[in-house]
Scaffold this active site. Structure first.
Site, PDB file in Angstrom:
ATOM      1  NE  ARG A  65      -2.942  -1.113   3.307  1.00 38.21           N
ATOM      2  CZ  ARG A  65      -2.962  -2.342   3.821  1.00 38.21           C
ATOM      3  NH1 ARG A  65      -3.259  -3.377   3.054  1.00 38.21           N
ATOM      4  NH2 ARG A  65      -2.691  -2.559   5.094  1.00 38.21           N
TER       5      ARG A  65
ATOM      6  CE1 TYR B 163      -3.068   3.804   0.972  1.00 44.81           C
ATOM      7  CE2 TYR B 163      -1.271   3.491   2.523  1.00 44.81           C
ATOM      8  CZ  TYR B 163      -2.567   3.237   2.130  1.00 44.81           C
ATOM      9  OH  TYR B 163      -3.360   2.419   2.883  1.00 44.81           O
TER      10      TYR B 163
ATOM     11  CE1 TYR C 297     -17.002   6.803   5.339  1.00 43.67           C
ATOM     12  CE2 TYR C 297     -15.031   6.094   6.534  1.00 43.67           C
ATOM     13  CZ  TYR C 297     -16.408   6.116   6.393  1.00 43.67           C
ATOM     14  OH  TYR C 297     -17.191   5.435   7.288  1.00 43.67           O
TER      15      TYR C 297
END
Length: 271
Positions: free
Chosen positions: A75, A79, A101
Site C-alpha cells: 500500500r 499511496y 472519507y
C-alpha cells in the site's frame, strides 16, 4: 522519490466528506469541491463518488490504484501513486481538491504525504477538518470521553509496540480487522492474530469483559453497528474494514493522594 521544487499557482486542498454521505461535509469543504479544477476522491463507495460528481464535473476516483484481484501490492506504493496523480495536476497549475472519507487527516496518510510534497515543491497546500469515525462513535454510543479520558491506538501498532492501556479509561482500537497485519499487502487479519491480541489484552482485562464492535453508518437510512461481545469472542466476530473496537473501562478512576496533597484538596472536596 526525489522532488524538484517548482514555484507555481497550483494548489492542493484536502477535505473530508464526513462519514455519513452528504450530511457531514462542511460548507467550506463544499465550496472547495465545487470550485476545484479537478477533484480526486478516496471514498468508500460509488454512492459517494456519484454525489461528488453532482458538485464538480471532473471527479476522479483514486480507488483504482489499489491492488486488483490476484495482485499483491504494497500500500505504500499505492499511496505514492495516488499522490503523484494529484501532484501532476497541481504542477499543471490547477486547483486540486482531494476529498477523503471521514476526516482527511485521520488514518489517511495520502493527504499528509500529498500536502508535504506539494509544499516541498513550493505550492500552496492545506487540510480542512472533517467529521471522523471517532466523532461518530462518541455520538452513537452516548459517551463523553471527557468523563474518564480515553486512549486511542491503531490495532497493529498497539500489538507491535509497548503500549500500556489504562483500564480506568475507554480504549479505542482502530482497524481491528487488520490487527497484526504488518505487510501492508492484505486487507484482513486471521483468527490466530486476534487470539494473540485477546491474550495480550488479558493482561489488563478479564476475558469476559464486555467490549463493543462499532461501525458508523454511511447513509442516513442506516443504523450504526453497535455489537456487545465478550473480549474472548473477538476472534470469532464478524469484522470489516470499518470495524472499530471500543474497550470500556474495567475499573473506576483512582484518585492520586500525593497530587491531592500538593494541591491542598481533600477527597471530601471532590464529593
Amino acid at each position: 522519490m526525489q522532488l524538484t521544487a517548482v514555484k507555481g499557482q497550483g494548489q492542493l486542498v484536502c477535505v473530508g466528506t464526513g462519514v455519513q454521505l452528504a450530511g457531514q461535509v462542511g460548507q467550506l469543504a463544499m465550496s472547495y469541491i465545487e470550485l476545484a479544477d479537478v477533484v480526486f476522491s478516496l471514498v468508500p463507495d460509488g454512492f459517494a463518488d456519484r454525489w461528488l460528481s453532482t458538485l464538480n464535473a471532473d471527479v476522479r476516483s483514486l480507488q483504482g490504484y489499489y491492488a486488483q484481484a490476484g495482485e499483491i501490492k504494497n500500500r505504500r506504493n499505492t499511496y505514492q501513486q495516488m499522490v503523484d496523480a494529484m501532484l501532476d495536476e497541481v504542477r499543471a497549475n490547477k486547483r486540486v481538491v482531494c476529498a477523503l472519507y471521514g476526516h482527511p487527516g485521520v488514518f489517511s496518510c495520502v493527504s499528509h504525504l500529498a500536502i508535504a510534497q506539494a509544499k516541498q515543491l513550493g505550492f500552496s497546500a492545506k487540510m480542512l477538518a472533517g467529521v471522523s469515525a471517532e466523532a461518530c462513535l462518541w455520538a452513537d454510543l452516548g459517551i463523553d470521553p471527557g468523563n474518564s479520558g480515553y486512549q486511542s491506538y491503531e490495532a497493529t501498532q498497539f500489538m507491535l509496540y509497548q503500549h500500556v492501556p489504562n483500564p480506568c479509561t475507554h480504549v479505542v482500537l482502530w482497524q481491528i480487522a487488520l490487527a497484526g497485519e504488518h505487510t501492508l499487502t492484505q486487507f484482513s487479519t486471521t483468527k490466530q492474530r486476534l487470539h494473540i491480541l485477546v491474550e495480550h489484552l488479558s493482561q489488563w482485562y478479564p476475558i469476559d469483559h464486555q467490549v463493543i464492535i462499532y461501525e458508523a453508518a454511511n447513509l442516513a437510512v442506516q443504523s450504526p453497528r453497535v455489537e456487545h461481545i465478550a473480549l474472548a469472542d473477538l476472534p470469532d466476530a464478524r469484522l470489516t474494514t470499518i470495524s472499530t473496537l471500543l474497550i470500556p473501562p474495567q475499573q473506576a478512576l483512582a484518585l492520586n493522594p500525593a497530587m491531592l496533597a500538593k494541591l491542598g484538596i481533600s477527597e471530601m472536596d471532590l464529593g
